[in-house]
Write an enzyme that holds these catalytic residues in place. Structure first.
Site, short mmCIF file in Angstrom:
data_model
loop_
_atom_site.label_atom_id
_atom_site.label_comp_id
_atom_site.label_asym_id
_atom_site.label_seq_id
_atom_site.Cartn_x
_atom_site.Cartn_y
_atom_site.Cartn_z
N HIS A 67 0.83 -1.21 0.00
CA HIS A 67 0.00 0.00 0.00
C HIS A 67 0.87 1.26 0.00
O HIS A 67 0.67 2.17 -0.81
CB HIS A 67 -0.92 -0.02 1.23
N GLU A 68 1.85 1.30 0.90
CA GLU A 68 2.71 2.49 1.00
C GLU A 68 3.62 2.62 -0.22
O GLU A 68 3.89 3.74 -0.67
CB GLU A 68 3.52 2.45 2.29
N HIS A 71 1.72 4.35 -2.99
CA HIS A 71 1.80 5.81 -2.85
C HIS A 71 3.16 6.32 -3.35
O HIS A 71 3.23 7.29 -4.10
CB HIS A 71 1.66 6.23 -1.37
#
Length: 151
Positions: A67-68, A71
């Site tokens: 997820h990170e 980003h």
């Protein structure tokens, strides 16, 4: 898991799933209570919750890392890196990252300081914040609320 091992894991996941290197640093943030991880736009480093670094939560940690990294890579490519952006949703789906972090029970419970009772039906309400009894009524019978104890 140490910070060095976490750094290696993030670099490995970045190459394996995103086919791009991760060239910044990873930090363990002990102040996180409900957040799994965070990406910083200014200096591109990643922070992770130490509660997810245990062996039994390894699959959840990998989902948070993906997820990170979603980003991270989208921001560096000048594409939509925010949660509501289509680019973010599509890439997160492709790599199999998690949308939300698992609740690991680090939240601090709030004390219910105010106790109200309905003068009509006796329904009891426990609240953290004080409420205006002239404005709010009982949800069961619309009776008047009276404060009984202020702890």
């Amino acid at each position: 898991m140490t910070q060095q091992e976490l750094q290696q894991l993030v670099e490995q996941i970045s190459l394996e799933y995103f086919k791009r290197p991760f060239r910044h640093r990873v930090v363990i943030n002990h102040r996180f209570k409900t957040t799994g991880g965070r990406y910083h736009l200014a200096d591109h480093h990643l922070e992770f919750n130490p509660a997810f670094l245990t062996a039994e939560l390894r699959t959840d940690l990998i989902g948070i890392v993906k997820h990170e990294l979603t980003h991270y890579h989208l921001h560096l490519l000048h594409r939509g890196y925010r949660h509501q952006d289509r680019d973010f949703k599509v890439l997160l789906q492709q790599v199999g990252g998690s949308r939300f972090a698992l609740d690991v029970g680090n939240r601090r419970p709030q004390a219910k300081k105010f106790h109200y009772i309905c003068t009509n039906c006796g329904q009891q309400y426990h609240r953290v914040k004080r409420i205006d009894t002239r404005r709010y009524r009982c949800g069961v019978c619309s009776g008047i609320l009276k404060i009984t104890t202020k702890m």
